[in-house]
Design a protein around this motif. Sequence first.
Motif, short mmCIF file in Angstrom:
data_model
loop_
_atom_site.label_atom_id
_atom_site.label_comp_id
_atom_site.label_asym_id
_atom_site.label_seq_id
_atom_site.Cartn_x
_atom_site.Cartn_y
_atom_site.Cartn_z
N ARG A 103 0.85 -1.18 0.00
CA ARG A 103 0.00 0.00 0.00
C ARG A 103 0.89 1.24 0.00
O ARG A 103 1.96 1.25 0.61
CB ARG A 103 -0.92 0.04 1.23
N LEU A 104 0.42 2.29 -0.67
CA LEU A 104 1.11 3.58 -0.69
C LEU A 104 0.11 4.65 -0.31
O LEU A 104 -0.91 4.84 -0.98
CB LEU A 104 1.68 3.86 -2.08
N ALA A 105 0.39 5.36 0.77
CA ALA A 105 -0.43 6.51 1.18
C ALA A 105 0.32 7.77 0.79
O ALA A 105 1.51 7.92 1.10
CB ALA A 105 -0.70 6.48 2.68
N ILE A 106 -0.38 8.68 0.10
CA ILE A 106 0.27 9.88 -0.42
C ILE A 106 -0.64 11.09 -0.25
O ILE A 106 -1.86 10.96 -0.32
CB ILE A 106 0.66 9.69 -1.90
N SER A 107 -0.04 12.24 0.00
CA SER A 107 -0.80 13.49 0.02
C SER A 107 -0.40 14.30 -1.20
O SER A 107 0.78 14.47 -1.50
CB SER A 107 -0.53 14.28 1.31
N LEU A 108 -1.40 14.80 -1.92
CA LEU A 108 -1.21 15.56 -3.14
C LEU A 108 -1.91 16.91 -3.03
O LEU A 108 -2.86 17.05 -2.24
CB LEU A 108 -1.79 14.81 -4.34
N ALA A 158 -9.40 16.00 -0.53
CA ALA A 158 -8.35 16.74 0.17
C ALA A 158 -6.96 16.32 -0.29
O ALA A 158 -5.96 16.81 0.23
CB ALA A 158 -8.48 16.52 1.68
N GLY A 159 -6.90 15.42 -1.28
CA GLY A 159 -5.62 14.96 -1.81
C GLY A 159 -4.96 13.90 -0.97
O GLY A 159 -3.76 13.64 -1.12
N LEU A 160 -5.72 13.22 -0.12
CA LEU A 160 -5.18 12.15 0.74
C LEU A 160 -5.62 10.82 0.15
O LEU A 160 -6.79 10.44 0.25
CB LEU A 160 -5.69 12.31 2.17
N VAL A 161 -4.68 10.12 -0.47
CA VAL A 161 -5.02 8.98 -1.31
C VAL A 161 -4.24 7.74 -0.88
O VAL A 161 -3.05 7.81 -0.58
CB VAL A 161 -4.70 9.28 -2.79
N THR A 162 -4.93 6.61 -0.88
CA THR A 162 -4.28 5.32 -0.67
C THR A 162 -4.25 4.57 -2.00
O THR A 162 -5.27 4.48 -2.68
CB THR A 162 -5.02 4.48 0.38
N LEU A 163 -3.08 4.06 -2.34
CA LEU A 163 -2.88 3.39 -3.62
C LEU A 163 -2.47 1.93 -3.40
O LEU A 163 -1.90 1.58 -2.37
CB LEU A 163 -1.79 4.10 -4.42
N VAL A 164 -2.78 1.14 -4.40
CA VAL A 164 -2.36 -0.26 -4.45
C VAL A 164 -1.67 -0.47 -5.81
O VAL A 164 -1.88 0.30 -6.74
CB VAL A 164 -3.55 -1.23 -4.30
N PRO A 165 -0.87 -1.51 -5.94
CA PRO A 165 -0.30 -1.82 -7.26
C PRO A 165 -1.41 -2.00 -8.29
O PRO A 165 -2.47 -2.57 -8.00
CB PRO A 165 0.45 -3.13 -7.02
N ALA A 166 -1.21 -1.48 -9.49
CA ALA A 166 -2.23 -1.56 -10.53
C ALA A 166 -2.64 -3.01 -10.76
O ALA A 166 -1.82 -3.92 -10.74
CB ALA A 166 -1.69 -0.96 -11.84
N GLY A 167 -3.95 -3.20 -10.92
CA GLY A 167 -4.48 -4.53 -11.15
C GLY A 167 -4.86 -5.26 -9.88
O GLY A 167 -5.39 -6.36 -9.92
N VAL A 168 -4.58 -4.64 -8.70
CA VAL A 168 -4.89 -5.25 -7.41
C VAL A 168 -5.92 -4.41 -6.69
O VAL A 168 -5.81 -3.20 -6.65
CB VAL A 168 -3.62 -5.38 -6.54
N ARG A 169 -6.91 -5.05 -6.11
CA ARG A 169 -7.93 -4.33 -5.33
C ARG A 169 -8.10 -5.01 -3.96
O ARG A 169 -7.85 -6.17 -3.83
CB ARG A 169 -9.27 -4.33 -6.04
#
Length: 214
Positions: free
Chosen positions: A141-146, A203-214
């Motif tokens: 998981r990747l948590a990022i603020s944008l 608010a630009g606070l996003v959690t990401l996963v590797p593409a193709g994974v949910r």
Amino acid sequence: MSVDPNGMMVPYLRARTLFFDRVVVRALDAGVTQVVIAAAGYDGRAMRYAKPGVRWFEVDHPDTQRDKRERLERLDITTDHVAFVPADFTVDDVAAALHEAGQDESLTTLFLCEGVAVYLELQVLEGLLRALRARANERARLAISLSVDTGSPAVAQRRARFGAAVASIGEPARTVLTVDGATSLFERTDWARANGSERAERAGLVTLVPAGVR
């Protein structure tokens, strides 16, 4: 000049801190044993959330990291569970630096990227996200603020005033993304949005996963 001319930073930073703290707690509770903090600065989560068996990797500019380590030593704060990874995002290979520091890409890792994306040139930010993806397995998981332009004129005016304020102290905003621009960035770097809160994403606070994974 005040660096918070809109009076908005305190509530925003409170919400941002809570968002990242929750991401960390949930990951540790789920058994994640590696946490990478990109642009760690003076972040104290590795100390606040230290847990047996969990390895932390703090990646930051060598000068900032040197100062932080000196301060931690003076305060006699234990950092045996932390690997300090010096890297300048504009010139260094972050993926290689993490590998050399002992981060195991076969193990599930939580990546944190808080409060730095807006200050990086887009190509540098893209390179950072690619590097983190190279060190991630399918459960990462990747948590990022944008800084995200939602199209609201009022928000745009507040952002412009704040941008002028931080630029005056040497920290100009370099990357503000539209919603579509953020999606494109994620696609180019092989990340995808996880199922997160719409309010947080606005608010630009996003959690990401590797593409193709949910």
